[in-house]
Design a protein around this motif. Structure first.
Motif, PDB file in Angstrom:
ATOM      1  N   PRO A 135       0.840  -1.208   0.000  1.00 10.88           N
ATOM      2  CA  PRO A 135       0.000   0.000   0.000  1.00 10.88           C
ATOM      3  C   PRO A 135       0.869   1.251   0.000  1.00 10.88           C
ATOM      4  O   PRO A 135       2.005   1.242   0.480  1.00 10.88           O
ATOM      5  CB  PRO A 135      -0.802  -0.140   1.302  1.00 10.88           C
ATOM      6  CG  PRO A 135       0.037  -1.003   2.186  1.00 10.88           C
ATOM      7  CD  PRO A 135       0.744  -1.954   1.276  1.00 10.88           C
ATOM      8  N   ARG A 136       0.298   2.348  -0.512  1.00 11.29           N
ATOM      9  CA  ARG A 136       1.083   3.574  -0.652  1.00 11.29           C
ATOM     10  C   ARG A 136       0.526   4.742   0.156  1.00 11.29           C
ATOM     11  O   ARG A 136       1.279   5.582   0.631  1.00 11.29           O
ATOM     12  CB  ARG A 136       1.184   3.962  -2.138  1.00 11.29           C
ATOM     13  CG  ARG A 136       1.851   2.894  -2.995  1.00 11.29           C
ATOM     14  CD  ARG A 136       1.886   3.304  -4.456  1.00 11.29           C
ATOM     15  NE  ARG A 136       2.789   4.433  -4.667  1.00 11.29           N
ATOM     16  CZ  ARG A 136       4.089   4.322  -4.902  1.00 11.29           C
ATOM     17  NH1 ARG A 136       4.646   3.116  -4.946  1.00 11.29           N
ATOM     18  NH2 ARG A 136       4.830   5.388  -5.098  1.00 11.29           N
ATOM     19  N   SER A 137      -0.787   4.813   0.294  1.00 15.65           N
ATOM     20  CA  SER A 137      -1.355   5.926   1.054  1.00 15.65           C
ATOM     21  C   SER A 137      -1.224   5.661   2.550  1.00 15.65           C
ATOM     22  O   SER A 137      -1.113   4.507   2.989  1.00 15.65           O
ATOM     23  CB  SER A 137      -2.825   6.127   0.690  1.00 15.65           C
ATOM     24  OG  SER A 137      -3.622   5.089   1.236  1.00 15.65           O
ATOM     25  N   ALA A 138      -1.263   6.723   3.338  1.00 17.49           N
ATOM     26  CA  ALA A 138      -1.140   6.583   4.791  1.00 17.49           C
ATOM     27  C   ALA A 138      -2.260   5.726   5.357  1.00 17.49           C
ATOM     28  O   ALA A 138      -2.037   4.869   6.224  1.00 17.49           O
ATOM     29  CB  ALA A 138      -1.143   7.965   5.449  1.00 17.49           C
ATOM     30  N   ALA A 139      -3.492   5.943   4.854  1.00 18.12           N
ATOM     31  CA  ALA A 139      -4.638   5.175   5.355  1.00 18.12           C
ATOM     32  C   ALA A 139      -4.503   3.703   5.020  1.00 18.12           C
ATOM     33  O   ALA A 139      -4.776   2.830   5.853  1.00 18.12           O
ATOM     34  CB  ALA A 139      -5.935   5.741   4.785  1.00 18.12           C
ATOM     35  N   ASP A 140      -4.067   3.402   3.783  1.00 17.37           N
ATOM     36  CA  ASP A 140      -3.936   2.003   3.375  1.00 17.37           C
ATOM     37  C   ASP A 140      -2.790   1.319   4.104  1.00 17.37           C
ATOM     38  O   ASP A 140      -2.872   0.130   4.435  1.00 17.37           O
ATOM     39  CB  ASP A 140      -3.729   1.902   1.860  1.00 17.37           C
ATOM     40  CG  ASP A 140      -4.997   2.164   1.073  1.00 17.37           C
ATOM     41  OD1 ASP A 140      -6.060   2.325   1.715  1.00 17.37           O
ATOM     42  OD2 ASP A 140      -4.939   2.202  -0.171  1.00 17.37           O
ATOM     43  N   ILE A 141      -1.725   2.053   4.350  1.00 16.20           N
ATOM     44  CA  ILE A 141      -0.613   1.483   5.124  1.00 16.20           C
ATOM     45  C   ILE A 141      -1.082   1.121   6.530  1.00 16.20           C
ATOM     46  O   ILE A 141      -0.809   0.028   7.038  1.00 16.20           O
ATOM     47  CB  ILE A 141       0.571   2.466   5.181  1.00 16.20           C
ATOM     48  CG1 ILE A 141       1.225   2.576   3.805  1.00 16.20           C
ATOM     49  CG2 ILE A 141       1.602   2.020   6.226  1.00 16.20           C
ATOM     50  CD1 ILE A 141       2.237   3.698   3.700  1.00 16.20           C
ATOM     51  N   ALA A 142      -1.815   2.045   7.162  1.00 10.39           N
ATOM     52  CA  ALA A 142      -2.319   1.774   8.512  1.00 10.39           C
ATOM     53  C   ALA A 142      -3.262   0.585   8.514  1.00 10.39           C
ATOM     54  O   ALA A 142      -3.223  -0.257   9.423  1.00 10.39           O
ATOM     55  CB  ALA A 142      -3.024   3.014   9.054  1.00 10.39           C
ATOM     56  N   ALA A 143      -4.114   0.477   7.489  1.00 14.21           N
ATOM     57  CA  ALA A 143      -5.056  -0.640   7.416  1.00 14.21           C
ATOM     58  C   ALA A 143      -4.323  -1.969   7.263  1.00 14.21           C
ATOM     59  O   ALA A 143      -4.673  -2.970   7.897  1.00 14.21           O
ATOM     60  CB  ALA A 143      -6.028  -0.428   6.255  1.00 14.21           C
ATOM     61  N   ARG A 144      -3.283  -1.976   6.416  1.00 13.44           N
ATOM     62  CA  ARG A 144      -2.548  -3.224   6.208  1.00 13.44           C
ATOM     63  C   ARG A 144      -1.733  -3.594   7.442  1.00 13.44           C
ATOM     64  O   ARG A 144      -1.614  -4.781   7.783  1.00 13.44           O
ATOM     65  CB  ARG A 144      -1.630  -3.091   4.985  1.00 13.44           C
ATOM     66  CG  ARG A 144      -0.914  -4.392   4.614  1.00 13.44           C
ATOM     67  CD  ARG A 144      -1.888  -5.524   4.366  1.00 13.44           C
ATOM     68  NE  ARG A 144      -1.202  -6.770   4.002  1.00 13.44           N
ATOM     69  CZ  ARG A 144      -1.655  -7.984   4.287  1.00 13.44           C
ATOM     70  NH1 ARG A 144      -2.807  -8.133   4.938  1.00 13.44           N
ATOM     71  NH2 ARG A 144      -0.990  -9.055   3.924  1.00 13.44           N
ATOM     72  N   VAL A 145      -1.176  -2.584   8.129  1.00 14.79           N
ATOM     73  CA  VAL A 145      -0.463  -2.857   9.389  1.00 14.79           C
ATOM     74  C   VAL A 145      -1.405  -3.539  10.378  1.00 14.79           C
ATOM     75  O   VAL A 145      -1.025  -4.493  11.073  1.00 14.79           O
ATOM     76  CB  VAL A 145       0.107  -1.558   9.990  1.00 14.79           C
ATOM     77  CG1 VAL A 145       0.536  -1.770  11.439  1.00 14.79           C
ATOM     78  CG2 VAL A 145       1.294  -1.076   9.170  1.00 14.79           C
ATOM     79  N   ASN A 146      -2.648  -3.080  10.454  1.00 18.05           N
ATOM     80  CA  ASN A 146      -3.625  -3.702  11.352  1.00 18.05           C
ATOM     81  C   ASN A 146      -3.840  -5.160  10.984  1.00 18.05           C
ATOM     82  O   ASN A 146      -3.898  -6.043  11.860  1.00 18.05           O
ATOM     83  CB  ASN A 146      -4.955  -2.952  11.289  1.00 18.05           C
ATOM     84  CG  ASN A 146      -4.917  -1.635  12.029  1.00 18.05           C
ATOM     85  OD1 ASN A 146      -4.032  -1.393  12.841  1.00 18.05           O
ATOM     86  ND2 ASN A 146      -5.874  -0.767  11.733  1.00 18.05           N
ATOM     87  N   GLU A 147      -3.990  -5.446   9.688  1.00 17.39           N
ATOM     88  CA  GLU A 147      -4.215  -6.831   9.263  1.00 17.39           C
ATOM     89  C   GLU A 147      -3.030  -7.721   9.631  1.00 17.39           C
ATOM     90  O   GLU A 147      -3.212  -8.837  10.141  1.00 17.39           O
ATOM     91  CB  GLU A 147      -4.457  -6.875   7.753  1.00 17.39           C
ATOM     92  CG  GLU A 147      -5.789  -6.287   7.323  1.00 17.39           C
ATOM     93  CD  GLU A 147      -5.983  -6.315   5.832  1.00 17.39           C
ATOM     94  OE1 GLU A 147      -7.143  -6.180   5.391  1.00 17.39           O
ATOM     95  OE2 GLU A 147      -4.987  -6.472   5.080  1.00 17.39           O
ATOM     96  N   VAL A 148      -1.825  -7.240   9.356  1.00 19.67           N
ATOM     97  CA  VAL A 148      -0.629  -8.036   9.666  1.00 19.67           C
ATOM     98  C   VAL A 148      -0.520  -8.267  11.169  1.00 19.67           C
ATOM     99  O   VAL A 148      -0.264  -9.397  11.628  1.00 19.67           O
ATOM    100  CB  VAL A 148       0.630  -7.330   9.126  1.00 19.67           C
ATOM    101  CG1 VAL A 148       1.893  -8.041   9.610  1.00 19.67           C
ATOM    102  CG2 VAL A 148       0.603  -7.290   7.599  1.00 19.67           C
ATOM    103  N   THR A 149      -0.734  -7.216  11.944  1.00 23.71           N
ATOM    104  CA  THR A 149      -0.614  -7.318  13.397  1.00 23.71           C
ATOM    105  C   THR A 149      -1.612  -8.313  13.968  1.00 23.71           C
ATOM    106  O   THR A 149      -1.259  -9.167  14.798  1.00 23.71           O
ATOM    107  CB  THR A 149      -0.833  -5.935  14.043  1.00 23.71           C
ATOM    108  OG1 THR A 149       0.156  -5.024  13.563  1.00 23.71           O
ATOM    109  CG2 THR A 149      -0.753  -6.027  15.564  1.00 23.71           C
ATOM    110  N   PHE A 150      -2.849  -8.221  13.522  1.00 28.07           N
ATOM    111  CA  PHE A 150      -3.892  -9.055  14.113  1.00 28.07           C
ATOM    112  C   PHE A 150      -3.911 -10.479  13.555  1.00 28.07           C
ATOM    113  O   PHE A 150      -4.718 -11.291  13.987  1.00 28.07           O
ATOM    114  CB  PHE A 150      -5.259  -8.392  13.954  1.00 28.07           C
ATOM    115  CG  PHE A 150      -5.487  -7.266  14.923  1.00 28.07           C
ATOM    116  CD1 PHE A 150      -5.654  -7.522  16.274  1.00 28.07           C
ATOM    117  CD2 PHE A 150      -5.497  -5.948  14.506  1.00 28.07           C
ATOM    118  CE1 PHE A 150      -5.848  -6.498  17.183  1.00 28.07           C
ATOM    119  CE2 PHE A 150      -5.688  -4.912  15.405  1.00 28.07           C
ATOM    120  CZ  PHE A 150      -5.860  -5.182  16.749  1.00 28.07           C
ATOM    121  N   ASN A 151      -3.034 -10.791  12.607  1.00 26.35           N
ATOM    122  CA  ASN A 151      -2.909 -12.172  12.130  1.00 26.35           C
ATOM    123  C   ASN A 151      -1.647 -12.854  12.636  1.00 26.35           C
ATOM    124  O   ASN A 151      -1.468 -14.055  12.423  1.00 26.35           O
ATOM    125  CB  ASN A 151      -2.909 -12.212  10.602  1.00 26.35           C
ATOM    126  CG  ASN A 151      -4.297 -12.244  10.010  1.00 26.35           C
ATOM    127  OD1 ASN A 151      -5.173 -12.939  10.512  1.00 26.35           O
ATOM    128  ND2 ASN A 151      -4.510 -11.481   8.952  1.00 26.35           N
TER     129      ASN A 151
END
Length: 356
Positions: free
Chosen positions: A235-251
């Motif tokens: 992801p490139r946008s700040a919002a998408d980066i934060a969203a993907r970080v959440n997915e990685v963290t919670f998996n």
């Protein structure tokens, strides 16, 4: 189908805020299938809420009661979230937009995001108001839940003092335990039980699989996953980066437990570990098959619009229908998640040695 012919499974219900409505759809389909017996449920956050509401419905009136209770719960969540800035507007729903309302009307949501980023729930929510707890206490008879024999319930929460997961079991459950499992520390004060503070269980077990290893009725664990492990492209946008970080963290915790299952299975297959009372091969299934439920947009898991819930509910039912058609006969026989491919056959950089 006779009770003797029914296949018992354990369910592992992931947390993911509003995305838990997908889990509602999966459970709704499972509950109407008399070939399936739900022997145990491990749940975290929204998964924990679904587990408790379903169990109370089963105790009070069977499968149909459980289906009604689950619908009442999610409709109640939608009503409680009518002032939520992350809801889609009617016009956005009409246009079939996937973008949450806070991106269209940033002033209110930017305020909400800024508050959670730079302030504490002990400051902006000093009374610790939580409408979800009120809804649970209204819908769920926890005294009845604590007497439930089947399914066994295991709800995960994070012990703030130790940083480790703690599992709450059927016989001790109250609304406080459910809220501990779903306590996002940016939004709510830690839930204190017996002097111990707890945060959302997703940090340490989303969901926890290990409590299901000792369920004697079945070796089958059916995961209902709402946070995808794989999503191609950075992801490139700040919002998408934060969203993907959440997915990685919670998996992260789920991947660790799946790797442990694969390791034990391999040792048993190679006769390096006895398949005795302490060790047995676990059969792993995934209704969601790790498919992303939605585009990578920060805030979709906070959207409490009823139409959003109904859409996810429909996706969950359809996915479960497909999964039952493809894999019902595999229950009790084999895993339908290829853990070897997940952990041992993954692409590696040139020169990297294979895992042993």
């Amino acid at each position: 189908m006779s009770a003797k012919a029914r296949k018992a499974v354990s369910l592992a219900l992931q947390g993911g805020g509003a995305l838990g409505a997908y889990t509602w759809g999966v459970l709704d389909r499972l509950l109407e299938d008399d070939r399936i017996e739900i022997a145990a449920v491990s749940g975290t956050s929204a998964g924990a809420m679904c587990a408790v509401v379903m169990a109370e419905g089963l105790v009070s009136g069977g499968a149909e009661s459980a289906r009604r209770k689950l619908r009442a719960f999610w409709e109640g969540v939608a009503r409680a979230g009518l002032n939520n800035p992350y809801r889609r507007t009617p016009m956005m729903a009409f246009l079939s937009s996937f973008t949450p309302a806070w991106l269209q009307a940033p002033s209110m949501a930017q305020w909400a995001d800024a508050v959670s980023a730079f302030s504490s729930p002990y400051d902006f929510n000093p009374l610790n108001t939580n409408p979800l707890k009120e809804l649970l206490e209204e819908l769920v008879d926890f005294a009845a839940v604590r007497k439930c024999k089947t399914p066994q319930l295991f709800l995960g929460a994070t012990n703030v003092d130790t940083g480790r997961i703690e599992i709450f079991e059927t016989q001790e459950l109250t609304a406080e335990h459910v809220m501990a499992s779903a306590c996002l520390p940016q939004l709510f004060q830690a839930v204190v039980i017996d002097g111990v503070p707890y945060w959302d269980g997703g940090f340490t077990g989303n969901p926890a699989l290990f409590p299901l290893f000792t369920v004697h009725a079945t070796r089958d664990i059916v995961i209902v996953q709402v946070q995808p492990i794989e999503r191609r492209g950075a992801p490139r946008s700040a919002a998408d980066i934060a969203a993907r970080v959440n997915e990685v963290t919670f998996n992260a915790s789920l991947l660790s437990e799946l790797r442990a299952i694969e390791f034990v299975d391999r040792l048993i297959d190679e006769n390096r570990l006895p398949a005795d009372g302490r060790h047995r091969q676990i059969l792993v299934h995934n209704v969601s098959e790790d498919e992303p439920l939605r585009p990578l947009v920060l805030g979709v898991d906070l959207n409490t619009d009823l139409a959003h819930f109904e859409s996810l509910f429909g996706q969950g039912r359809a996915a479960c229908e497909h999964w039952l058609g493809e894999h019902f006969d595999d229950l009790g026989e084999r895993s339908t998640v290829d853990l070897k491919a997940m952990f041992l056959d993954e692409p590696r950089k040139p020169g990297k040695k294979p895992l042993k």
